[in-house]
Design a protein around this motif. Structure first.
Motif, PDB file in Angstrom:
ATOM      1  N   HIS A 172       6.756  -8.501   0.539  1.00  0.00           N
ATOM      2  CA  HIS A 172       6.658  -8.040   1.920  1.00  0.00           C
ATOM      3  C   HIS A 172       6.584  -6.520   2.005  1.00  0.00           C
ATOM      4  O   HIS A 172       6.794  -5.957   3.091  1.00  0.00           O
ATOM      5  CB  HIS A 172       7.842  -8.561   2.748  1.00  0.00           C
ATOM      6  CG  HIS A 172       7.823 -10.029   2.939  1.00  0.00           C
ATOM      7  ND1 HIS A 172       8.965 -10.802   3.061  1.00  0.00           N
ATOM      8  CD2 HIS A 172       6.783 -10.909   3.008  1.00  0.00           C
ATOM      9  CE1 HIS A 172       8.634 -12.087   3.212  1.00  0.00           C
ATOM     10  NE2 HIS A 172       7.320 -12.167   3.188  1.00  0.00           N
ATOM     11  N   PHE A 173       6.305  -5.854   0.890  1.00  0.00           N
ATOM     12  CA  PHE A 173       6.116  -4.408   0.931  1.00  0.00           C
ATOM     13  C   PHE A 173       4.819  -4.082   1.676  1.00  0.00           C
ATOM     14  O   PHE A 173       3.870  -4.866   1.687  1.00  0.00           O
ATOM     15  CB  PHE A 173       6.064  -3.827  -0.479  1.00  0.00           C
ATOM     16  CG  PHE A 173       7.420  -3.654  -1.137  1.00  0.00           C
ATOM     17  CD1 PHE A 173       8.568  -4.190  -0.583  1.00  0.00           C
ATOM     18  CD2 PHE A 173       7.532  -2.949  -2.329  1.00  0.00           C
ATOM     19  CE1 PHE A 173       9.810  -4.039  -1.192  1.00  0.00           C
ATOM     20  CE2 PHE A 173       8.757  -2.789  -2.946  1.00  0.00           C
ATOM     21  CZ  PHE A 173       9.897  -3.323  -2.386  1.00  0.00           C
ATOM     22  N   GLY A 174       4.774  -2.896   2.232  1.00  0.00           N
ATOM     23  CA  GLY A 174       3.658  -2.463   3.051  1.00  0.00           C
ATOM     24  C   GLY A 174       4.169  -2.184   4.452  1.00  0.00           C
ATOM     25  O   GLY A 174       5.218  -2.707   4.860  1.00  0.00           O
ATOM     26  N   TYR A 175       3.458  -1.380   5.198  1.00  0.00           N
ATOM     27  CA  TYR A 175       3.967  -0.918   6.489  1.00  0.00           C
ATOM     28  C   TYR A 175       4.229  -2.063   7.469  1.00  0.00           C
ATOM     29  O   TYR A 175       5.359  -2.243   7.941  1.00  0.00           O
ATOM     30  CB  TYR A 175       3.000   0.098   7.101  1.00  0.00           C
ATOM     31  CG  TYR A 175       3.536   0.700   8.377  1.00  0.00           C
ATOM     32  CD1 TYR A 175       4.443   1.756   8.328  1.00  0.00           C
ATOM     33  CD2 TYR A 175       3.157   0.198   9.616  1.00  0.00           C
ATOM     34  CE1 TYR A 175       4.956   2.296   9.503  1.00  0.00           C
ATOM     35  CE2 TYR A 175       3.658   0.733  10.788  1.00  0.00           C
ATOM     36  CZ  TYR A 175       4.559   1.781  10.718  1.00  0.00           C
ATOM     37  OH  TYR A 175       5.071   2.297  11.878  1.00  0.00           O
ATOM     38  N   ASP A 189       2.772  -0.245  -7.740  1.00  0.00           N
ATOM     39  CA  ASP A 189       1.961   0.467  -6.771  1.00  0.00           C
ATOM     40  C   ASP A 189       2.861   1.342  -5.889  1.00  0.00           C
ATOM     41  O   ASP A 189       3.470   0.860  -4.931  1.00  0.00           O
ATOM     42  CB  ASP A 189       1.182  -0.543  -5.917  1.00  0.00           C
ATOM     43  CG  ASP A 189       0.257   0.117  -4.902  1.00  0.00           C
ATOM     44  OD1 ASP A 189       0.279   1.353  -4.783  1.00  0.00           O
ATOM     45  OD2 ASP A 189      -0.480  -0.630  -4.218  1.00  0.00           O
ATOM     46  N   PHE A 190       2.925   2.643  -6.206  1.00  0.00           N
ATOM     47  CA  PHE A 190       3.826   3.500  -5.435  1.00  0.00           C
ATOM     48  C   PHE A 190       3.360   3.652  -3.994  1.00  0.00           C
ATOM     49  O   PHE A 190       4.174   3.895  -3.093  1.00  0.00           O
ATOM     50  CB  PHE A 190       3.976   4.886  -6.074  1.00  0.00           C
ATOM     51  CG  PHE A 190       5.027   5.720  -5.394  1.00  0.00           C
ATOM     52  CD1 PHE A 190       6.368   5.467  -5.618  1.00  0.00           C
ATOM     53  CD2 PHE A 190       4.673   6.718  -4.496  1.00  0.00           C
ATOM     54  CE1 PHE A 190       7.356   6.203  -4.966  1.00  0.00           C
ATOM     55  CE2 PHE A 190       5.640   7.462  -3.838  1.00  0.00           C
ATOM     56  CZ  PHE A 190       6.982   7.210  -4.079  1.00  0.00           C
ATOM     57  N   GLY A 191       2.067   3.482  -3.759  1.00  0.00           N
ATOM     58  CA  GLY A 191       1.573   3.542  -2.392  1.00  0.00           C
ATOM     59  C   GLY A 191       2.239   2.512  -1.503  1.00  0.00           C
ATOM     60  O   GLY A 191       2.532   2.782  -0.326  1.00  0.00           O
ATOM     61  N   LYS A 192       2.508   1.329  -2.067  1.00  0.00           N
ATOM     62  CA  LYS A 192       3.193   0.284  -1.287  1.00  0.00           C
ATOM     63  C   LYS A 192       4.656   0.660  -1.042  1.00  0.00           C
ATOM     64  O   LYS A 192       5.209   0.383   0.023  1.00  0.00           O
ATOM     65  CB  LYS A 192       3.107  -1.055  -2.025  1.00  0.00           C
ATOM     66  CG  LYS A 192       1.799  -1.787  -1.810  1.00  0.00           C
ATOM     67  CD  LYS A 192       2.001  -3.288  -1.921  1.00  0.00           C
ATOM     68  CE  LYS A 192       0.814  -4.031  -1.304  1.00  0.00           C
ATOM     69  NZ  LYS A 192       1.018  -5.481  -1.315  1.00  0.00           N
ATOM     70  N   ILE A 193       5.275   1.265  -2.038  1.00  0.00           N
ATOM     71  CA  ILE A 193       6.655   1.729  -1.856  1.00  0.00           C
ATOM     72  C   ILE A 193       6.707   2.770  -0.745  1.00  0.00           C
ATOM     73  O   ILE A 193       7.559   2.711   0.154  1.00  0.00           O
ATOM     74  CB  ILE A 193       7.208   2.307  -3.173  1.00  0.00           C
ATOM     75  CG1 ILE A 193       7.409   1.189  -4.198  1.00  0.00           C
ATOM     76  CG2 ILE A 193       8.512   3.062  -2.929  1.00  0.00           C
ATOM     77  CD1 ILE A 193       7.851   1.661  -5.568  1.00  0.00           C
TER      78      ILE A 193
END
Length: 272
Positions: A88-91, A120-124
Motif C-alpha cells: 500500500h505504499f504510494g501517495y 523503490d525509494f520513490g515509493k517510500i
C-alpha cells in the motif's frame, strides 16, 4: 506509572503491548478474540498506555481488537501505533490504507509507520509525503518508519517536507543487538528519535535464560524482566512484547520502575 519515554511530544510507558498474532480462532468453535481484548484492557488498567498494531496483523483484525479494547478508556491517555504494509505504499494508496486502519480502530492513529522498506525509494518518499498530509488532516499525529537501517533512515529524514520522523520500530533484544552494533541506536538517541523494540524477548527464549534469572534474583525480578529492562535502560527505547496473556502483561509491566546497574547490564550481555 512513572517509567515513561517520549515519542514526538507525547509521553508513553517504556513497555507497550504488541498485538502480532493476537485473537483468531484456535478451533472451529472457540475464538480467542475476547481473551485478547481482555488482556489489552488489563494492560491499560495497569497503566501501560502504548499499543502497537498494524494493518498486516490478522489482515486488519488486530486493529479491530485494539479498537474494542480501548472502549471506555480516555482516548487521549492511550498512544496507538499502526503501520502501512509495502503493498500500500504510494501517495494515494497509503492515505487509503490509513483511513481503513482508522476505521477498524474506530479512532485516529497516534503514530503511523512504514512497515518495511522497499527498493523503490520513490515509493517510500511518496508514502512519507502522504503521511505528512494525513497529519495535516488530523487522521494521524506522527510519522515513523519500521525496519529501516541507518542509511535509509537518514535518507527518509531528508525526504520529509514539514514534519519529522519521530520513531523507527526495529527488532532489538539482548540476543539481537544490531541497533547497537550498527550505530543506529546512537544516531537515533542523538537525533531524538524513539526506537521501538519488537521481539524483545526472542519469542520467550530470553524468559527461560538461567543466567538472566540469576541476575534478576538480585532485584526480585524474572529473566524476562531483566531482558526488557536491558532495552529500556536506554533513554529513547521502548519495548513492545506481545500481549498474549494477563500474567505476561503483568510480568512485562514489572520490567519498569527500576534499572539494572551498569555492572549487571554488562553481565546480561554475556548471558546470551
Amino acid at each position: 506509572m512513572k517509567d515513561m519515554k517520549v515519542i514526538g511530544d507525547d509521553r508513553v510507558t517504556s513497555i507497550g503491548m504488541g498485538t502480532w498474532g493476537i485473537g483468531g480462532r484456535e478451533t472451529a468453535d472457540h475464538s480467542r478474540d475476547g481473551e485478547s481484548v481482555e488482556v489489552l484492557r488489563h494492560g491499560l488498567e495497569l497503566g501501560i498506555n502504548l499499543i502497537d498494531t498494524a494493518e498486516f496483523y490478522g489482515a486488519g483484525h488486530s486493529e479491530e481488537l485494539v479498537g474494542m479494547a480501548i472502549k471506555g478508556f480516555p482516548r487521549e491517555d492511550i498512544f496507538i501505533i499502526s503501520k502501512v504494509w509495502p503493498t500500500h505504499f504510494g501517495y494515494e494508496e497509503a492515505k487509503k490504507a490509513a483511513r481503513a486502519s482508522a476505521r477498524r480502530l474506530g479512532t485516529y492513529i497516534d503514530l503511523y509507520l512504514l512497515h518495511w522498506p522497499v527498493d523503490d525509494f520513490g515509493k517510500i518518499e511518496a508514502t512519507l509525503h502522504a503521511l505528512e498530509d494525513l497529519v495535516d488532516e488530523g487522521l494521524i499525529r506522527y510519522v515513523g518508519v519500521s525496519n529501516f537501517d541507518l542509511e535509509l533512515l537518514k535518507r527518509s529524514q531528508e525526504a520529509m517536507r514539514r514534519y519529522e520522523i519521530v520513531a523507527n520500530e526495529v527488532k532489538y533484544s539482548l540476543k539481537d543487538r544490531w541497533p547497537e552494533d550498527s550505530g543506529l541506536l546512537d544516531y537515533m538517541k542523538r537525533d531524538g528519535i524513539a526506537l521501538i523494540a519488537y521481539t524483545p524477548l526472542e519469542k520467550g527464549s530470553l524468559a527461560m535464560n538461567e543466567c538472566l534469572a540469576g541476575i534478576g534474583r538480585n532485584y526480585g525480578k524474572s529473566a524476562a524482566q531483566v531482558a526488557l529492562n536491558y532495552l529500556i535502560w536506554n533513554d529513547n527505547v521502548v519495548a513492545i512484547p506481545k500481549a498474549g496473556r494477563k500474567e505476561h502483561v503483568e510480568e512485562n509491566a514489572g520490567a519498569m520502575g527500576w534499572r539494572l546497574s551498569k555492572e549487571d547490564r554488562e553481565r546480561a550481555r554475556r548471558c546470551v
